[in-house]
Design a protein around this motif. Structure first.
Motif, short mmCIF file in Angstrom:
data_model
loop_
_atom_site.label_atom_id
_atom_site.label_comp_id
_atom_site.label_asym_id
_atom_site.label_seq_id
_atom_site.Cartn_x
_atom_site.Cartn_y
_atom_site.Cartn_z
N UNK A 253 0.74 -1.29 0.06
CA UNK A 253 0.06 -0.11 -0.06
C UNK A 253 0.82 1.20 0.05
N UNK A 254 1.93 0.99 0.64
CA UNK A 254 2.63 2.51 0.81
C UNK A 254 3.66 2.49 -0.60
N UNK A 255 3.81 1.45 -1.18
CA UNK A 255 4.38 1.47 -2.46
C UNK A 255 3.59 2.22 -3.62
N UNK A 256 2.28 1.73 -3.21
CA UNK A 256 1.22 2.25 -4.24
C UNK A 256 1.10 3.81 -4.12
N UNK A 257 1.00 4.19 -2.87
CA UNK A 257 0.75 5.54 -2.72
C UNK A 257 2.10 6.52 -2.98
N UNK A 258 3.15 5.91 -2.89
CA UNK A 258 4.19 6.45 -3.43
C UNK A 258 4.41 6.49 -4.77
N UNK A 265 -1.02 13.65 -13.11
CA UNK A 265 -2.35 13.70 -12.58
C UNK A 265 -3.36 12.85 -13.72
N UNK A 266 -2.97 12.86 -15.01
CA UNK A 266 -4.13 12.24 -15.82
C UNK A 266 -3.70 10.73 -16.09
N UNK A 267 -2.74 9.93 -15.30
CA UNK A 267 -2.45 8.72 -15.52
C UNK A 267 -3.68 7.92 -15.04
N UNK A 268 -4.04 6.89 -15.66
CA UNK A 268 -4.92 5.93 -15.26
C UNK A 268 -4.80 5.17 -14.10
N UNK A 269 -5.54 4.96 -13.24
CA UNK A 269 -5.14 3.99 -11.91
C UNK A 269 -5.24 2.56 -12.60
N UNK A 270 -4.18 1.80 -11.96
CA UNK A 270 -4.22 0.39 -12.42
C UNK A 270 -5.51 -0.26 -11.85
N UNK A 271 -5.99 -1.18 -12.53
CA UNK A 271 -7.11 -2.24 -12.01
C UNK A 271 -6.61 -3.07 -10.89
N UNK A 272 -7.48 -3.46 -9.99
CA UNK A 272 -7.13 -4.81 -9.19
C UNK A 272 -7.62 -4.55 -8.00
N UNK A 274 -5.64 -4.99 -5.03
CA UNK A 274 -4.59 -4.73 -4.13
C UNK A 274 -4.84 -3.50 -3.39
N UNK A 275 -3.97 -3.14 -2.29
CA UNK A 275 -4.22 -2.11 -1.61
C UNK A 275 -4.00 -0.78 -2.41
N UNK A 276 -3.11 -0.94 -3.53
CA UNK A 276 -2.73 0.23 -4.39
C UNK A 276 -4.08 0.29 -5.38
N UNK A 277 -4.60 -0.71 -5.71
CA UNK A 277 -5.57 -0.75 -6.69
C UNK A 277 -7.01 -0.64 -6.03
N UNK A 278 -7.28 -0.36 -4.95
CA UNK A 278 -8.38 -0.20 -4.09
C UNK A 278 -9.50 1.10 -4.87
N UNK A 279 -10.71 0.58 -5.11
CA UNK A 279 -11.47 1.28 -5.91
C UNK A 279 -11.74 2.60 -4.87
N UNK A 280 -12.08 3.73 -5.46
CA UNK A 280 -12.36 4.79 -4.55
C UNK A 280 -13.75 4.76 -3.96
N UNK A 281 -14.08 4.80 -2.80
CA UNK A 281 -15.40 4.73 -1.98
C UNK A 281 -15.93 6.00 -1.97
N UNK A 282 -17.04 6.16 -2.35
CA UNK A 282 -17.78 7.64 -2.18
C UNK A 282 -18.10 7.73 -0.77
#
Length: 388
Positions: A253-258, A265-272, A274-282
């Protein structure tokens, strides 16, 4: 000698007290006296003793001869006199109290009614107050008694024959019954033997099982002695494995946050998932969960940090129970009581924990969301469902 004593006997019978002898009785009374007062075996024995030899005559000839000898005083009549006196001494003593012919007759009637005829007949005939009329009446009574005895004997013979037939029938029935009982006994004996063999086999199997259990317990004790605190070490090892998985997830998760911080800013977020791939929660959806306790039961141990992150990001307090894999049932009850919302990962939970969760929520009315797929997206959908 008989003529010499006959007048004296007549005078004594009229006024004296001397009892009459056998040869002093009338000849008409000799036959019933010998026939009634002396049984045939006793009469034969007495005659043989007097004559000094064994008689080859039949019973009738012996009876007729004895009756004839009673008319005179002779060795046989004297022997008969002594035998009658000895055999019926009690009856003679009873009749001695009679002082008149009427009293003698009354005693005779009582004896006939009581069925005690032989001794009374001799005692009455030989009594000093016995008159010819009374003697004749007694002979007539004896005659009728003998007829009745004959009729009773014939009836007894018929009864004996009937009883013999019944006895034969019962003997045959008894033989058949004994045969059936013997067959049944053999069958039961064979059955008991089979049961005994089965019981012995069961006991042998039980002994073998007890032996195996004892050996296994001994082996377990030996292993426990070789490895002290084995259970404690196993629990610690499981905890260490869980902490290592959580640490790996946090590092990811720390690596994904870094990586997200340095990405354009316009780079697409990777799917999955994992902690780095966690979808945004409204944030507006689970507003009702802020400062609430959410218990997550079950799920993969490696995903627990991700579940914690998702729950805490919406402002709720996170609690977890592995669903019976390592944590105890008592700990599950305490966690259920402290939670405001329960999310049950049905795919990664024991049956016992599943029914425990369902029963607790049903009894308390607590909200419970059942999630089939142990993924982050399923958890997010569960939170959205709980916010509705």
């Amino acid at each position: 000698m008989c003529d010499k004593h006959a007048p004296q006997a007549a005078d004594a019978s009229q006024g004296g007290s001397r009892r009459r002898r056998v040869w002093e009785l009338s000849q008409a009374s000799h036959c019933p006296l010998v026939g009634v007062a002396l049984p045939l075996p006793a009469l034969r024995k007495l005659v043989e003793r007097v004559t000094g030899g064994r008689l080859l005559h039949d019973d009738y000839d012996i009876h007729v001869g004895a009756v004839s000898e009673c008319a005179l005083r002779n060795p046989l009549s004297e022997a008969l006199q002594k035998e009658l006196e000895r055999r019926y001494a009690a009856d003679v003593a009873r009749f001695r109290s009679a002082r008149s012919t009427e009293e003698v007759g009354a005693l005779w009637v009582q004896a006939v009614d009581a069925g005690k005829v032989p001794g009374a007949f001799w005692a009455a005939l030989s009594h000093a107050r016995c008159t010819p009329a009374l003697e004749q009446q007694m002979c007539r009574d004896i005659h009728m008694v003998q007829h009745q005895a004959g009729a009773c004997a014939r009836a007894d013979i018929d009864k004996v024959q009937a009883l013999a037939a019944e006895h034969a029938r019962l003997v045959r029935e008894l033989a058949r019954t004994q045969g059936r009982c013997q067959a049944l006994l053999q069958e039961k004996s064979a059955q008991a033997e089979r049961y005994e063999q089965q019981l012995m086999a069961a006991r042998a199997a039980l002994i073998a099982k007890d032996t195996d259990i004892h050996q296994l317990r001994s082996e377990l004790a030996r292993l426990q002695a070789e490895v002290p605190e084995l259970e404690t070490r196993q629990r610690l090892a499981n905890r260490v494995a869980q902490m290592e998985e959580r640490e790996a997830a946090l590092r990811a998760q720390v690596a994904a946050l870094k990586a997200a911080r340095h990405a354009p800013p316009d780079a697409p977020a990777p799917a999955g998932d994992s902690p780095a791939d966690m979808p945004a929660v409204p944030t507006e959806v689970p507003v009702r969960l802020v400062n609430r306790s959410v218990l997550c039961v079950g799920g993969r141990s490696g995903s627990v940090p991700v579940y914690r992150n998702v729950i805490e990001r919406v402002g709720a307090q996170f609690a977890h129970h592995d669903g019976g894999l390592e944590d105890s049932a008592g700990q599950l009850d305490a966690s259920l009581a402290a939670a405001d919302l329960v999310i049950c990962q049905t795919g990664c939970i024991s049956h016992h924990a599943y029914w425990r969760v369902k029963d607790h929520c049903k009894r308390t009315g607590k909200r419970c969301i059942f999630v089939d797929n142990p993924s982050v997206s399923s958890l997010v959908r569960g939170l959205q469902e709980a916010a509705l």
